[in-house]
Design an enzyme around this catalytic site. Sequence first.
Site, PDB file in Angstrom:
ATOM      1  N   MET A  27       0.853  -1.195   0.000  1.00 27.84           N
ATOM      2  CA  MET A  27       0.000   0.000   0.000  1.00 27.84           C
ATOM      3  C   MET A  27       0.891   1.248   0.000  1.00 27.84           C
ATOM      4  O   MET A  27       0.448   2.330   0.382  1.00 27.84           O
ATOM      5  CB  MET A  27      -0.925  -0.009   1.211  1.00 27.84           C
ATOM      6  N   HIS A  34       9.375  -3.323   3.515  1.00 31.04           N
ATOM      7  CA  HIS A  34       8.997  -3.560   2.112  1.00 31.04           C
ATOM      8  C   HIS A  34      10.236  -3.873   1.273  1.00 31.04           C
ATOM      9  O   HIS A  34      10.186  -4.722   0.379  1.00 31.04           O
ATOM     10  CB  HIS A  34       8.327  -2.315   1.534  1.00 31.04           C
ATOM     11  N   LYS A 149       4.877 -10.027   9.636  1.00 34.50           N
ATOM     12  CA  LYS A 149       4.299  -9.102  10.620  1.00 34.50           C
ATOM     13  C   LYS A 149       2.778  -9.203  10.593  1.00 34.50           C
ATOM     14  O   LYS A 149       2.125  -9.207  11.622  1.00 34.50           O
ATOM     15  CB  LYS A 149       4.740  -7.666  10.348  1.00 34.50           C
ATOM     16  N   ARG A 187       2.426   2.734   9.588  1.00 33.48           N
ATOM     17  CA  ARG A 187       1.646   3.463  10.596  1.00 33.48           C
ATOM     18  C   ARG A 187       2.507   3.973  11.759  1.00 33.48           C
ATOM     19  O   ARG A 187       2.023   4.798  12.538  1.00 33.48           O
ATOM     20  CB  ARG A 187       0.521   2.577  11.141  1.00 33.48           C
TER      21      ARG A 187
HETATM   22  O1  PAF Z   1      -0.190  -5.816   3.712  1.00 38.58           O
HETATM   23  C1  PAF Z   1      -0.574  -4.878   2.984  1.00 38.58           C
HETATM   24  O2  PAF Z   1       0.117  -3.894   2.768  1.00 38.58           O
HETATM   25  C2  PAF Z   1      -1.954  -4.961   2.344  1.00 38.58           C
HETATM   26  O3  PAF Z   1      -2.860  -5.581   3.195  1.00 38.58           O
HETATM   27  C3  PAF Z   1      -1.942  -5.637   0.973  1.00 38.58           C
HETATM   28  C4  PAF Z   1      -1.528  -7.096   1.071  1.00 38.58           C
HETATM   29  C5  PAF Z   1      -0.989  -4.903   0.042  1.00 38.58           C
HETATM   30  C6  PAF Z   1      -3.333  -5.603   0.348  1.00 38.58           C
HETATM   31  O4  PAF Z   1      -3.781  -4.293   0.164  1.00 38.58           O
END
Ligand code: PAF
Length: 305
Positions: A27, A34, A149, A187
């Site tokens: 997201m 990430h 996580k 967050r």
């Molecule tokens: O983990 C996330 O960032 C979200 O839940 C995902 C898997 C990208 C789905 O929107």
Amino acid sequence: MLTCSTVDDLRDHRRRLPGPVALVPTMGALHAGHLALIDAARRHAGPAGSVVVSLFVNPTQFGPNEDLSRYPRPFDQDLAACRKAGVDLLFAPATETIYAPDHSTTVRETGLSRGLCGASRPGHFDGVCTIVLKLFNLVQPDLVVFGHKDYQQLAVIRRLVRDLNVPVEVLGIDTVREPDGLALSSRNAYLDPGQRRQAPALRRALVAARDRFLTQPAPPCGHAAAGLLQLATDLIRRHAPDAAIEYLELVDRDTLQPQTRADRSSVLLGAIRLGQTRLIDNLELAATADPAAPANLPSPVHEAV
Ligand code: PAF
């Protein structure tokens, strides 16, 4: 790096990408967690394969009173981070591209998604399952990478893939942490300095409960879940007096059903709120204790989960 925002462009680029193709759904608001997913995607796709990152703040997984409107969207930074990480294709669609105004189809997992985060965020996992299946259909990856996580999310997606025969391999990656043990999350940026100081208490509590399980002799019938959860609760209250505990549970790692006795199949999961910010974390009891770490200090930055 190729970038696209429409389904036609995505399909066009996808046709030309050399396989195997590894997808990292995100997201946005990308952080080192990430980047670890992207790195794992790259390693598993191999030098000849391709890495696709999707960047989409999925509205259907947010409840009416949640943080959809203020969720961070630093698009230019995300773009630069993907480029630097060697991503081959970035898919960043608009909401209208993904959801037709009269869309009326939802994917619902009805077992693993009911408790834990699913109980406090009704509809959340329907939104997750729907977007993830849409991304699978759009990108058609050979492999998809998620973080541990979001333990329940990973379990629900594995179930979706199994139940709906989606031809994709699901890879789970260790949680990446701040030096004080706080799990990286987009967050975390919401926390004010006082909340940030208290935030590692969740991790600290889970580690202490796990270490009691691993290091203290169990009674003949095994460690009672209630004792481990009480220890974790007390530590959160002591180290994060402003936190509201949403849940702390000991569950079986395959079924996610609560257990009354802990064993090596158990996993501890917790969610706390500091102000408006919701933090989650988890720890499998079978994960090895760090012999150098005192009982109620955070474990090393990458835990073995
Ligand atoms: O983990 C996330 O960032 C979200 O839940 C995902 C898997 C990208 C789905 O929107």
